[in-house]
Design a protein around this motif. Structure first.
Motif, PDB file in Angstrom:
ATOM      1  N   VAL A  44     -20.004 -33.255  63.022  1.00 33.91           N
ATOM      2  CA  VAL A  44     -20.236 -34.686  63.008  1.00 33.91           C
ATOM      3  C   VAL A  44     -18.741 -34.463  61.992  1.00 33.91           C
ATOM      4  O   VAL A  44     -18.206 -35.694  61.457  1.00 33.91           O
ATOM      5  N   LYS A  45     -18.990 -33.167  60.936  1.00 31.37           N
ATOM      6  CA  LYS A  45     -17.673 -33.802  59.376  1.00 31.37           C
ATOM      7  C   LYS A  45     -16.763 -32.868  60.393  1.00 31.37           C
ATOM      8  O   LYS A  45     -15.681 -33.877  60.072  1.00 31.37           O
ATOM      9  N   ALA A  46     -16.777 -32.300  61.854  1.00 29.00           N
ATOM     10  CA  ALA A  46     -15.236 -32.142  61.740  1.00 29.00           C
ATOM     11  C   ALA A  46     -14.922 -33.275  62.286  1.00 29.00           C
ATOM     12  O   ALA A  46     -13.904 -33.601  62.671  1.00 29.00           O
ATOM     13  N   ALA A  47     -15.274 -33.952  62.899  1.00 33.61           N
ATOM     14  CA  ALA A  47     -15.517 -35.035  63.675  1.00 33.61           C
ATOM     15  C   ALA A  47     -14.655 -36.502  62.719  1.00 33.61           C
ATOM     16  O   ALA A  47     -13.454 -36.154  63.055  1.00 33.61           O
ATOM     17  N   ALA A  48     -14.987 -35.841  62.063  1.00 33.34           N
ATOM     18  CA  ALA A  48     -15.190 -37.220  61.241  1.00 33.34           C
ATOM     19  C   ALA A  48     -13.198 -36.379  59.985  1.00 33.34           C
ATOM     20  O   ALA A  48     -12.614 -37.945  60.072  1.00 33.34           O
ATOM     21  N   ALA A  49     -12.904 -35.878  60.200  1.00 28.47           N
ATOM     22  CA  ALA A  49     -12.181 -35.502  59.582  1.00 28.47           C
ATOM     23  C   ALA A  49     -10.467 -34.865  59.866  1.00 28.47           C
ATOM     24  O   ALA A  49      -9.726 -35.427  59.497  1.00 28.47           O
ATOM     25  N   THR A  50     -11.137 -35.265  61.673  1.00 25.09           N
ATOM     26  CA  THR A  50     -10.137 -35.125  62.257  1.00 25.09           C
ATOM     27  C   THR A  50     -10.304 -36.504  63.303  1.00 25.09           C
ATOM     28  O   THR A  50     -10.257 -36.834  64.417  1.00 25.09           O
ATOM     29  N   CYS A  51     -10.741 -37.351  62.388  1.00 21.10           N
ATOM     30  CA  CYS A  51     -11.443 -38.956  63.691  1.00 21.10           C
ATOM     31  C   CYS A  51      -9.869 -39.560  64.723  1.00 21.10           C
ATOM     32  O   CYS A  51     -10.508 -39.946  65.770  1.00 21.10           O
ATOM     33  N   THR A  52      -8.632 -39.267  63.989  1.00 18.84           N
ATOM     34  CA  THR A  52      -7.993 -40.005  64.508  1.00 18.84           C
ATOM     35  C   THR A  52      -7.534 -39.735  65.255  1.00 18.84           C
ATOM     36  O   THR A  52      -6.394 -40.336  66.179  1.00 18.84           O
ATOM     37  N   GLY A  53      -7.702 -38.530  65.684  1.00 20.41           N
ATOM     38  CA  GLY A  53      -6.701 -37.626  66.298  1.00 20.41           C
ATOM     39  C   GLY A  53      -5.143 -37.396  65.597  1.00 20.41           C
ATOM     40  O   GLY A  53      -5.114 -37.840  64.338  1.00 20.41           O
ATOM     41  N   PRO A  54      -4.286 -36.152  65.583  1.00 19.62           N
ATOM     42  CA  PRO A  54      -2.953 -36.652  65.001  1.00 19.62           C
ATOM     43  C   PRO A  54      -2.265 -37.590  65.680  1.00 19.62           C
ATOM     44  O   PRO A  54      -0.837 -37.491  65.469  1.00 19.62           O
ATOM     45  N   TYR A  55      -2.967 -39.086  64.816  1.00 16.97           N
ATOM     46  CA  TYR A  55      -1.581 -40.005  63.934  1.00 16.97           C
ATOM     47  C   TYR A  55      -1.794 -40.029  62.969  1.00 16.97           C
ATOM     48  O   TYR A  55      -2.760 -40.151  62.317  1.00 16.97           O
TER      49      TYR A  55
END
Lengths: 156, 775, 280
Positions: free
Chosen positions: B327-338
């Motif tokens: 869930v940390k990894a998900a949060a850190a990159t939560c918006t995709g590369p935008y």
């Protein structure tokens, strides 16, 4: 009696082993004879990792009893040495973790011997008996097609 | 000059693997080995009332029967899991008892005779149910569990962790938005389905040494964790990791090693083997995390993204394991590369009564990209902007900051605009995305962008030793486990390049032994090439310095004047003044017998640099060193009458930094693409109303077979990651992570209905259309 | 990775020996099974879904391995593997139907009789025999008898415990009728059916048998009537078939009942279309 001594012919060697009647050929080949190239993957006939050749036919050794294999000619992956298909698998990077590879090679080897001019649909029909999780199957496709070509060339 | 880099050097494990002589854990067989069999829970949630082992004890060959104990509790960041269930079971397949017997069938016979009485409890099927205020607690004592500092379980709830991202001002973001959409997505859990099921053999020696061979991606972490759980001297724990038959993240979890330890201990340390059946591997061992996502996205009329409010409810299953990090990894990159200036994201790990989740190739990136990139497509359609142009307009670039407010540069983020440009060419994007082929058949295209960084410990390190042979050839020792990706061959290539020598004179130990192989943190997170590669280059420098030091005495010069290539050490400006490496690498012997130096042993370590934990309130911090970006797509032939489809082409353009071995790199990407397409299209665990898995076998699980695979069209960009060996980035997961979104985007276009749930079986698509009132 | 049961194993070479042995074992209180390809028995025994303690392998019995075509009929031994049956090329509808069962390697082991008599309820190899003039040759210790296949197959072959399926026979002229067979799966190209149909057109009338629609394979003349009614729309045809069904449509891991209805509707249309212009 629920167990017995059987004589198995594997890769042209004779083995006398004591087995339970219910033991699968896969179990005996691996645990009693020590040929561990034949892999367990599902014990349910679903993945093909345990494929061996019996009297010229690909067989999932998890779905055959050892006692049925008496007096039959069994070939396992250890019985294939530097064959066309093994070379093609190396050439085309047709494996990654290598666990499904013996099964694919046994099956693919049957294909190139039984169907030297196999069509795409024939190749599919053979190879869909096995599952690979690492490659996207494309390298296996390339390897099998290369083996078909090279084998026909070698046999000319 | 490039000797080896980029070339498709044949794999060093090839000969053994095609001849069936490569050894995997289960292949270690000895007649004195005892066999361990589990009794597992038939319920998803139940109290254990009674366990009757009296009949089982009568079975011939039984050596021991073990039941659950309250301690130790085990786990990754939260220690919440008893090794065998104690008091209650929290998922179907949870180990409840263990039988140790001389023969495997005896163990199984006894296991069948153990009678467990359960009192079923209310089953929590989903993260949404689990966070209802009245929801039954799966872990009543959550507050008391031992945990790491940077994980935040919420007592008296089913929430194991919550990671928050707060960037900019979300209110201002909405004010700036001309259009706002909100979408919900669901991904049920699934399984890794490595063809090798998890296996361990273990014995406890008289001396106290614990020796095990395990199908693990994390042998060094087993050492660390077992030392803690069982209060053992860490040096007494010796883990061997031979060839692994597919990992995909699933063999990062430490699970059956603990059971095997207890089993061996119960029989006086005798060697035991625990080899999971496919059913156990799918139900008892951990799988891929599920997700329920809510994505609210705002944009201006011109297509500029303004704000994102995101809720990721991850289905951790019964125990936390890697979920807190996922869930940390998900949060850190939560918006995709935008680039989005105003972000509010909550990413939660939530307990349910499903098999617990661990790492899975992509480490939650493919799941959140499915949700986010679907939303991007929906928003692009609303804005009437081409979906790729919409992405191009909002791409995150050097100079921008990530959701966790890390500034990016060329080295860290690479070149996504160029990936998109290339993807457009490959997919003939200008020809459009929808085409009628014949009566009921259409062709559609779907795309997704992706980014991936790692979320492993800020203190992770990797070491490499180089041992010279008397002929000048070199043995590499690295703690990377060969799980299939060919990393060890790549290391040999790197060394050949560095030493300017023939790669065939480089040997590499395939097996890892934690007592004799330098530690590599764990073989996960696409970190092998960066960490072990850098350690190797440092070890090579070390070895070369040693060689030069000896050679300088022989050649009577300064070591600084020397170069090494072609297995010779020579004067830089006078290459004919040279001495072969083989005359130096075991010490130089003068004619009179005097010798200087001994065997050259190079050593090098590499640690990830300046990574931090994330701030509890804002998420500010840095989880990984570099990103691997990519643009991916699919072309699907879809039957509008029966909703069946075939994926014709699949595309990936990945900024790989530098390709080290072209064929293994392609294999990583296409294999990842297949895996992503497979779990997006068909693979899933199916649960009934009692939370019981209906398809714990390959036969009914939905995996691709030969012929289901598309044509793969893969291209690479090479924007160097300056820290990476020769500029390389991690690519082991990049093939996978955009695929679910691309497939769903393409299929949504095909039916003109927005798809919100995986897997995309024809029935799922039919349902979506039916619910849209169009049939 | 083992099967827990201990079993006796027998490999008789004659029908008489096999049937006497089976009887004797039952008398002794044993739980024998006739065993041919073994694929189903091994998988079910491994997961404790089948109880047995004696295996009688019928693959050494000559009659069970015969495959021949004479003036009137085609005879196929029950212990022939699906691959062997396909290679005879005697019965094209049967070939095409069984070529969709499991996968190629498994078909080297799965037998014709094993598929028809199996516990796993698809039994797709029975479909062609249900819609043609066929017979089942069945032996027990009292002797060998032939039964019209249709008369003895109701959901499954109505064998008594001690009966052994020896052969299948089909009238020779029956194999030349136009036919169509198709298997719809949940997804992809290998595995159990969502619905499998086998159909023949005989005297301008379609006969259609189904597997996977209910939890047994069947052929129902009432359903044929609906399918053969040219005045019906696809929807009416579907409703007609559903109304005529004696058992509920399956809802399982392969597909929900509603989805099977949808697939069936398309499938019925596909079958009707496939025979357009076919002369019988």
């Amino acid at each position: 009696m629920t167990s017995r001594i059987v004589t198995l012919s594997i890769n042209n060697d004779q083995y006398h082993v004591h087995v339970r009647n219910i033991d699968t050929l896969l179990f005996t080949i691996r645990e009693k004879i020590g040929l561990t190239g034949t892999k367990p993957g599902c014990l349910n006939g679903d993945c093909g990792a345990c494929t061996v050749n019996i009297n010229g036919e690909a067989i999932k050794s998890c779905l055959m009893l050892t006692v049925e294999a008496e007096n039959k000619c069994i070939t396992t992956i250890e019985g294939l040495q530097d064959t066309t298909i093994q070379k093609a698998f190396i050439e085309k990077f047709a494996f990654q973790c290598g666990y499904c590879t013996p099964g694919f090679i046994m099956n693919g080897n049957d294909l190139i011997h039984n169907e030297p001019n196999a069509s795409d649909s024939m190749i599919k029909s053979y190879l869909e008996s096995n599952i690979c999780r690492c490659t996207g199957y494309q390298e296996i496709e390339e390897a099998v097609k290369e083996a078909l070509t090279n084998n026909n060339y070698d046999n000319r | 000059m490039t000797w080896n880099i980029g070339k498709s050097i044949k794999r060093k494990d090839a000969i053994e693997k095609v001849h069936g002589t490569a050894k995997y854990t289960a292949d270690y067989i000895s007649p004195n080995m005892l066999h361990v069999k589990l009794v597992t829970s038939p319920h998803a949630h139940a109290r254990i009332i009674k366990i009757d082992i009296s009949e089982a004890e009568q079975v011939e060959g039984i050596q021991a029967i073990l039941l659950g104990e309250p301690f130790p509790l085990t786990g990754d960041e939260i220690q919440d899991r008893p090794i065998l269930a104690f008091g209650k079971v929290r998922y179907q397949g949870e180990p409840v008892a263990v039988v140790v017997a001389k023969e495997n069938y005896q163990a199984k016979q006894a296991a069948n005779l153990i009678k467990v009485t359960y009192e079923p409890l209310e089953v929590i099927h989903s993260p949404e149910e689990a966070i209802q205020s009245h929801a039954k607690l799966i872990h009543e004592k959550l507050a008391n569990y031992k945990k790491s500092d940077n994980v935040y379980p919420e007592p008296d709830s089913n929430i194991a962790n919550r990671v928050k991202i707060r960037k900019g001002d979300i209110k201002q973001g909405w004010t700036e938005s001309d259009i706002i959409i909100e979408e919900e997505f669901t991904i049920p859990p699934s399984d890794h389905l490595s063809i090798e099921t998890r296996t361990v053999t273990l014995e406890i020696k008289r001396s106290g040494e614990v020796h095990m061979t395990s199908s693990t991606q994390a042998p060094y972490r087993i050492k660390e964790k077992m030392s803690e759980y069982f209060n053992l001297e860490i040096g007494n724990i010796i883990v061997t990791a031979p060839f692994i038959g597919g990992g995909f993240g699933g063999k990062v979890a430490i699970h059956l090693e603990l059971i095997a330890y207890l089993a061996s201990k119960a029989v006086g340390g005798k060697p035991v083997k625990l080899h999971y059946t496919r059913e156990e591997d799918m139900m008892t061992a951990p799988g891929r995390i599920g997700l329920k996502a809510k994505v609210k996205l705002g944009a201006r009329k011109d297509g500029t993204l303004t704000a994102a409010k995101i809720l990721y409810l991850f289905d951790s299953g019964a125990y936390a394991d890697k979920s807190t990090l996922l869930v940390k990894a998900a949060a850190a990159t939560c918006t995709g590369p935008y680039k989005i200036d105003h972000i509010s994201c909550d990413s939660l790990a939530i307990y349910t009564n499903r098999p617990y989740a661990t790492a899975y190739r992509g480490f939650s990136h493919s799941e959140i990209l499915f949700a986010f990139e679907r939303t991007m497509d929906i928003l692009a359609a609303k804005l009437k902007i081409d979906p790729l142009s919409f992405r191009e307009k909002n791409i995150i670039l050097p100079g921008h900051t990530t959701p966790t407010q890390v500034p990016l540069n060329n080295s860290s983020i690479g070149n996504l605009p160029a990936c998109i440009k290339k993807l457009k060419e490959q997919m003939n994007w200008h020809e459009g995305t929808f085409k009628k082929i014949e009566n009921d058949i259409i062709r559609v295209k779907g795309i997704s962008c992706s980014w991936k960084t790692s979320t492993i410990g800020p203190d992770a390190s990797s070491g490499v030793s180089l041992l010279f042979n008397p002929d000048g050839s070199i043995n590499i020792l690295s703690g990377i486990v060969e799980i299939g990706m060919g990393a060890k061959t790549t290391l040999a290539q790197l060394l050949a390049e560095k030493m300017q020598m023939d790669v065939n004179k480089i040997y590499i130990q395939m097996e890892v032994n934690t007592q004799s192989t330098p530690e590599h943190y764990k073989t996960a997170a696409s970190r092998g090439t960066l960490m072990a590669g850098r350690a190797l280059l440092k070890a090579a420098d070390d070895a070369m310095n040693q060689l030069k030091t000896i050679a300088a005495q022989v050649l009577i010069c300064s070591p600084d004047d020397l170069e090494i290539a072609n297995e010779k050490i020579y004067l830089r400006d006078e290459p004919e003044t040279a001495i072969p490496v083989k005359e130096v690498c075991y010490g130089y012997k003068y004619p009179n017998g005097y010798t200087i130096g001994g065997q050259v042993i190079g050593r090098g370590t590499y640690s990830l640099r300046q990574l931090t934990n994330l701030d509890k309130e804002t998420g500010i911090g840095k989880t990984g060193p570099e990103y691997t970006v990519g643009a991916q797509g699919v072309e699907i032939e879809f039957n509008i009458k029966d909703f069946t489809y075939k994926i014709i082409n699949a595309y990936s353009v990945i900024d790989a930094g530098k390709i080290l071995n072209m064929k293994t790199a392609l294999g990583q990407i296409t294999g990842g693409m297949a895996m992503g397409l497979n779990y997006a299209s068909g693979e899933t665990l199916l649960f009934d109303d009692d939370g019981l898995i209906q398809n714990p076998r390959i036969r009914t699980y939905g995996s691709f077979r030969y012929g289901n695979h598309p044509n793969y069209i893969v291209d690479f960009l090479e924007t160097p990651h300056i820290d990476g060996p020769f500029g390389a980035r991690g690519i082991g997961e990049s093939g996978l992570i955009g695929m679910p979104a691309a497939l769903a985007n393409g299929l949504s276009l095909a039916i003109n209905v927005n798809l919100h749930q995986l897997p995309l079986t024809p029935e799922q698509i039919w349902k979506a259309v039916k619910n849209d009132d169009r049939l | 990775m083992m099967i827990a049961y201990d079993v006796d194993y027998y490999n008789p070479t004659t029908i008489e020996e096999a049937t006497q042995l089976f009887h004797r074992l039952v008398e002794e209180g044993k739980k024998p099974v006739y065993y041919a390809g073994g694929t189903e028995i091994i998988t079910l025994a491994r997961s404790e879904r089948l109880d047995l303690d004696a295996i009688i392998n019928i693959k050494s019995i000559h009659e069970c391995l015969l495959a021949y075509s004479d003036e009137n009929e085609i005879t196929l031994g029950a212990a022939l593997s699906l691959t062997q049956v396909i290679k005879t090329n005697f019965f094209p509808l049967l070939n095409q139907t069984i070529a969709q069962i499991a996968d190629q390697t498994s078909r080297n082991q799965i037998t014709l009789g094993g598929n028809i008599c199996g516990d796993i309820f698809y039994r797709e190899a029975a479909l062609p025999f249900l819609i043609t003039e066929s017979k089942a040759v069945i032996a027990n210790r009292t002797g060998i008898k032939e039964y019209p296949f249709k008369s003895i197959f109701n959901q499954k072959l109505q064998l008594s415990n001690e009966d052994l399926l020896v052969q299948l026979k089909v009238k020779k002229n029956e194999v030349n009728f136009p036919f169509y067979t198709v298997k719809k799966r949940k997804q992809w190209d290998v595995g159990y059916p969502l619905i499998t149909v086998a159909a023949v057109k005989k005297k301008e009338q379609l006969k259609v048998a189904f597997s996977g629609l209910c939890n047994f394979p069947f052929h129902d003349v009432n359903i044929d009537k609906r399918i053969n009614d040219p005045s019906l729309t696809a929807k009416e045809r579907l409703d007609g078939v559903l109304n005529a069904l004696s058992s509920p449509v399956l809802s399982d891991v392969h597909g929900s009942m509603d989805y099977r209805h949808f697939v069936l509707k398309n499938l019925l249309q596909e079958v009707v279309d496939a025979f357009k212009g076919a002369k019988t």
